[in-house]
Each structure stands twice: as structure tokens, then as C-alpha cells.
Write a protein that holds these residues in place. Structure first.
Motif, PDB file in Angstrom:
ATOM      1  N   LEU A  64       0.755  -1.176  -0.262  1.00  0.00           N
ATOM      2  CA  LEU A  64      -0.120  -0.016  -0.075  1.00  0.00           C
ATOM      3  C   LEU A  64       0.811   1.219  -0.092  1.00  0.00           C
ATOM      4  O   LEU A  64       0.572   2.318  -0.554  1.00  0.00           O
ATOM      5  CB  LEU A  64      -0.882   0.142   1.191  1.00  0.00           C
ATOM      6  CG  LEU A  64      -2.199  -1.191   1.238  1.00  0.00           C
ATOM      7  CD1 LEU A  64      -2.816  -1.019   2.479  1.00  0.00           C
ATOM      8  CD2 LEU A  64      -3.111  -0.880   0.081  1.00  0.00           C
ATOM      9  N   ALA A  68       0.919   4.037  -2.913  1.00  0.00           N
ATOM     10  CA  ALA A  68       0.474   5.529  -2.424  1.00  0.00           C
ATOM     11  C   ALA A  68       1.742   6.247  -3.419  1.00  0.00           C
ATOM     12  O   ALA A  68       1.423   7.335  -3.762  1.00  0.00           O
ATOM     13  CB  ALA A  68       0.503   5.601  -1.165  1.00  0.00           C
ATOM     14  N   TRP A 197     -11.340  -2.776  -5.153  1.00  0.00           N
ATOM     15  CA  TRP A 197     -12.056  -2.328  -4.224  1.00  0.00           C
ATOM     16  C   TRP A 197     -13.659  -2.330  -4.489  1.00  0.00           C
ATOM     17  O   TRP A 197     -14.475  -2.639  -3.620  1.00  0.00           O
ATOM     18  CB  TRP A 197     -11.733  -0.726  -3.880  1.00  0.00           C
ATOM     19  CG  TRP A 197     -12.559  -0.271  -2.729  1.00  0.00           C
ATOM     20  CD1 TRP A 197     -13.384   0.719  -2.680  1.00  0.00           C
ATOM     21  CD2 TRP A 197     -12.589  -0.651  -1.529  1.00  0.00           C
ATOM     22  NE1 TRP A 197     -14.015   1.110  -1.445  1.00  0.00           N
ATOM     23  CE2 TRP A 197     -13.506   0.085  -0.516  1.00  0.00           C
ATOM     24  CE3 TRP A 197     -11.673  -1.573  -0.512  1.00  0.00           C
ATOM     25  CZ2 TRP A 197     -13.687   0.006   0.873  1.00  0.00           C
ATOM     26  CZ3 TRP A 197     -12.016  -1.704   0.689  1.00  0.00           C
ATOM     27  CH2 TRP A 197     -12.998  -1.067   1.395  1.00  0.00           C
ATOM     28  N   ARG A 217     -12.867   5.162   1.075  1.00  0.00           N
ATOM     29  CA  ARG A 217     -12.326   6.577   0.159  1.00  0.00           C
ATOM     30  C   ARG A 217     -11.467   7.301   1.250  1.00  0.00           C
ATOM     31  O   ARG A 217     -10.500   7.965   0.808  1.00  0.00           O
ATOM     32  CB  ARG A 217     -13.465   7.146  -0.514  1.00  0.00           C
ATOM     33  CG  ARG A 217     -14.037   6.410  -1.884  1.00  0.00           C
ATOM     34  CD  ARG A 217     -15.118   7.220  -2.085  1.00  0.00           C
ATOM     35  NE  ARG A 217     -15.526   6.730  -3.331  1.00  0.00           N
ATOM     36  CZ  ARG A 217     -16.861   7.223  -3.822  1.00  0.00           C
ATOM     37  NH1 ARG A 217     -17.656   7.880  -3.272  1.00  0.00           N
ATOM     38  NH2 ARG A 217     -17.452   6.434  -4.895  1.00  0.00           N
ATOM     39  N   TRP A 220      -8.438   5.617   2.427  1.00  0.00           N
ATOM     40  CA  TRP A 220      -7.116   5.808   1.270  1.00  0.00           C
ATOM     41  C   TRP A 220      -6.849   7.053   1.345  1.00  0.00           C
ATOM     42  O   TRP A 220      -5.463   7.406   0.928  1.00  0.00           O
ATOM     43  CB  TRP A 220      -7.843   5.251   0.040  1.00  0.00           C
ATOM     44  CG  TRP A 220      -6.762   5.372  -1.478  1.00  0.00           C
ATOM     45  CD1 TRP A 220      -6.545   6.185  -2.234  1.00  0.00           C
ATOM     46  CD2 TRP A 220      -5.377   4.445  -1.211  1.00  0.00           C
ATOM     47  NE1 TRP A 220      -5.506   5.862  -2.868  1.00  0.00           N
ATOM     48  CE2 TRP A 220      -5.091   4.916  -2.590  1.00  0.00           C
ATOM     49  CE3 TRP A 220      -4.721   3.552  -0.515  1.00  0.00           C
ATOM     50  CZ2 TRP A 220      -3.615   4.542  -2.717  1.00  0.00           C
ATOM     51  CZ3 TRP A 220      -3.742   2.759  -0.703  1.00  0.00           C
ATOM     52  CH2 TRP A 220      -3.024   3.417  -1.910  1.00  0.00           C
ATOM     53  N   ARG A 221      -7.599   8.223   1.268  1.00  0.00           N
ATOM     54  CA  ARG A 221      -7.208   9.399   0.977  1.00  0.00           C
ATOM     55  C   ARG A 221      -6.349   9.861   2.117  1.00  0.00           C
ATOM     56  O   ARG A 221      -5.286  10.714   2.100  1.00  0.00           O
ATOM     57  CB  ARG A 221      -8.386  10.679   1.125  1.00  0.00           C
ATOM     58  CG  ARG A 221      -8.132  11.977   0.983  1.00  0.00           C
ATOM     59  CD  ARG A 221      -9.391  12.650   0.795  1.00  0.00           C
ATOM     60  NE  ARG A 221     -10.220  12.680   1.858  1.00  0.00           N
ATOM     61  CZ  ARG A 221     -11.409  11.914   1.766  1.00  0.00           C
ATOM     62  NH1 ARG A 221     -11.777  11.190   0.747  1.00  0.00           N
ATOM     63  NH2 ARG A 221     -12.344  11.846   2.931  1.00  0.00           N
ATOM     64  N   THR A 224      -2.697   7.978   1.736  1.00  0.00           N
ATOM     65  CA  THR A 224      -1.870   8.366   0.553  1.00  0.00           C
ATOM     66  C   THR A 224      -1.446   9.817   1.225  1.00  0.00           C
ATOM     67  O   THR A 224      -0.382  10.119   1.033  1.00  0.00           O
ATOM     68  CB  THR A 224      -2.495   8.602  -0.431  1.00  0.00           C
ATOM     69  OG1 THR A 224      -3.990   9.291  -0.264  1.00  0.00           O
ATOM     70  CG2 THR A 224      -2.903   7.244  -1.040  1.00  0.00           C
TER      71      THR A 224
END
Length: 364
Positions: A64, A68, A197, A217, A220-221, A224
Motif C-alpha cells: 500500500l 501510494a 475495491w 475512500r 485511502w485519502r 496516501t
């Protein structure tokens, strides 16, 4: 009116029987308590399962992180190249950068090896003479006795050291396996992470898909943003340390700057530990004055990181109080060592962002 055969209804807000003697506050606390115990059991079981497959969990986490970092580059290249080719170019470019940094570090160490050996020997001699003078007044044979004790200790535990070296070789193989699995996962996360996903969300009940999509969402936002922020902070720290050590004439400035870059991934405590290693190198090669300057550098860079870089860079990604960060780092280190210290802060940040996103959902 109720018929005479019907039992009397207790007044609203009161309970009949023994529950009427239990205070409402205690009943509420008990209701929360068993729910917290249930959540704690679930979390404990989840971490126990992850502990059994910790190598896979670490590989997925690293995948991950790599995804990213590579996704923005792959997205930019995908404007001119097919998606698969863009991902391949981004991945190969990242590997070339990492191997180039390692090659530069090895070349620097090899070029300075002979001079470093002489400087370390001279530096240790200076430290011994300084400790023999006031106010320490250590006996002249103290270091000779220490060296003989270390020699006897090594000879007595030779078999243990050999077995440790062999286990270290097997551990290196495990690390390489985890890295290979992480790169393999990162390729697919970068190439088709959205489709993966969407497939996961499609397996859930229809009523839960919207909330899980929103939570994913947000997670992940935040992840990253945290990854990019940490990379920027670590790169800035490494550049500052490298310039300062080069200006002071401390040897191994490039490897020590790379060590600072890697250590910055552990918030609050990583940078001081890396700079402490630089201070030891400066003490052995350049004397106590330069070592004191490097110690002062620890304070200055710590202030810049804590009061300038983190507030400016990380505020747009996640908002965590420094106390929360410190507790997360210490708790992660106690639970899983260095890996736990690295993973703890992004994990807490992701959980907090998911909770906040779900609270902001209509009808939450």
C-alpha cells in the motif's frame, strides 16, 4: 380505562422488580462495558490472526505504501502511455532510485574506509586521554581491561554469535520474500486498485455498500496523504542533515543522511536516534566540539520538524494531537517493535478519518 383483569402498567421511566433499585448511571455504564468488552475481544482476535500472518500483513502494508507513492507517477505517465506500461515504468524507475541510493551509500563507505579506520582509532585514543584527565580521572588500564573483558565475552559466546549470524541470514531471506510480495501487491494496487475495491464492496450487503465505500475512500485519502507527507518530511530532514554534516566535515555524511531519511518514518523518536548515531561518529572522528554541534543539530531539526514541517505538511492529510502520536508510537513499539512504531500512526490516522467520515454521512 383498562379492564380490572389487566396488570397495572408501571409509571413511565421506572422499572419494576429488582432493576428499579439499580441506578440509571450504573445500568448505562454496564451496557457500555459489555459492548466495549465485545469490541475488545474482536480486536484481540483480529490482532492475534494478524500476528500469525504478520509477514503477509507487513507485505500488504508495504504494498500500500509503494502504491501510494507510485500511483501519482503512474497516473501522470498514463496520459501518454498505456496503463500497464505506465505502471511498469513507474515501478522500474522507483527501483532504480532505491538501488542508486544504496549504491551511492556503499561507494561512499568504500571510498572513506581507510580514512575512517584511522580517524576512529585516533578518536578513541583522544577519548581515552580525555577520560584520564580531570574531572573523570579514570585509571589508564581501564580501557585495556574493558577490551580484554569484551574479548573473553566474545570467545565464550562464539557459538551463540555464530548461530545468531546464521539466523540473521535466514531473517534476511524472509525480508527479501516480504519485499518481493510487497512489490507484487503494489503492482496490482497501482494498476487496478479501484476495480479490486469495487469487487470487495460488491460482495457486501446492499445496505452496507455505501458506508463501506465512504469509509474506504476516507481511509485511502488519509493513508496516501500521510505517506506523501512523511516522504516530504523525511526528505527535508535528510537534506538538512546531509548539508550540516558535510559542512562540519563529519565523515559518512551521505549514509548518515540516508539513515535520517529512513528513521524519519518513525515520528518523534526516529530522527533523534539517527542524529545520535551521527553524534557518535562525530565524537569518534572530529572530537567533542563537533559532536556538541551535532547534538545541537538534533534540537534544531527536531524543532523544525515538530513546529514547521509537520504542521504545514501533515495538516492537510490528517489532524492528530502530538500526545496521540506519541502514545501511538510507544504503543506500537511495545506491541510489535519497530514495525509497530512505523504502522501505529498511519493506522490511528486512518481509523480517525473513517470515524469522522461516517459521522458526517447523512443519517449516521
Amino acid at each position: 380505562m383498562s379492564s380490572p383483569s389487566e396488570p397495572p402498567v408501571p409509571p413511565l421511566g421506572r422499572l419494576a422488580g429488582e432493576d428499579a433499585r439499580v441506578p440509571a448511571l450504573l445500568r448505562t455504564a454496564a451496557a457500555y462495558a459489555w459492548r466495549l468488552i465485545a469490541v475488545g475481544v474482536v480486536v484481540r482476535v483480529a490482532f492475534s490472526v494478524l500476528g500469525q500472518f504478520h509477514r503477509i500483513a507487513v507485505a500488504v502494508f508495504l504494498g500500500l505504501v509503494i502504491a501510494a507513492v507510485l500511483r501519482p507517477v503512474a497516473g501522470l505517465l498514463a496520459r501518454f502511455l498505456p496503463r500497464s506500461l505506465a505502471v511498469a515504468v513507474a515501478l522500474v524507475g522507483g527501483i532504480v532510485v532505491v538501488l542508486g541510493a544504496l549504491a551511492l551509500m556503499g561507494e561512499t563507505v568504500a571510498d572513506q574506509r581507510s580514512g575512517l579506520e584511522r580517524e576512529f582509532v585516533d578518536g578513541i585514543d583522544r577519548i581515552e586521554r580525555r577520560l584520564e584527565e580531570p574531572p573523570f580521572r579514570l585509571p589508564a588500564d581501564a580501557f585495556a581491561d574493558l577490551q580484554s573483558r569484551i574479548g573473553r565475552l566474545l570467545s565464550e559466546h562464539r557459538s551463540t554469535l555464530i548461530s545468531t549470524a546464521l539466523s540473521g541470514a535466514s531473517r534476511l531471506l524472509e525480508v527479501l520474500t516480504v519485499l518481493a510480495l510487497a512489490v507484487f501487491c503494489a503492482v496490482f494496487f497501482t494498476h487496478s486498485g479501484e476495480r479490486q475495491w469495487q469487487w470487495v464492496c460488491a460482495q457486501l450487503p446492499a445496505g452496507a455498500r455505501q458506508r463501506v465505500t465512504v469509509a474506504g475512500r476516507a481511509a485511502w485519502r488519509t493513508f496516501t496523504g500521510y505517506t506523501h507527507g512523511v516522504l516530504l518530511v523525511a526528505g527535508t530532514n535528510a537534506v538538512l542533515v546531509g548539508i550540516a554534516l558535510f559542512a562540519l566535515g563529519v565523515p559518512l555524511a551521505v549514509p548518515l543522511a540516508l539513515l535520517e531519511f529512513l528513521a524519519a518514518f518513525i515520528p518523534l523518536i526516529g530522527s533523534p536516534i539517527a542524529l545520535a548515531v551521527a553524534a557518535v561518529v562525530a565524537l569518534a572522528t572530529k572530537g567533542p566540539l563537533i559532536a556538541l554541534v551535532v547534538v545541537a543539530l538534533i534540537v534544531v531539526i527536531g524543532q523544525i520538524e515538530g513546529h514547521v514541517l509537520h504542521p504545514l505538511v501533515m495538516s492537510w492529510a490528517v489532524r492528530l494531537h502530538p500526545v496521540v502520536v506519541a502514545l501511538a508510537v510507544v504503543g506500537g513499539a511495545v506491541a510489535a517493535g519497530v514495525i509497530g512504531a512505523v504502522v501505529a500512526v498511519p493506522l490511528v490516522a486512518v481509523v480517525w478519518s473513517v470515524c469522522r467520515a461516517l459521522r458526517e454521512q447523512p443519517g449516521a
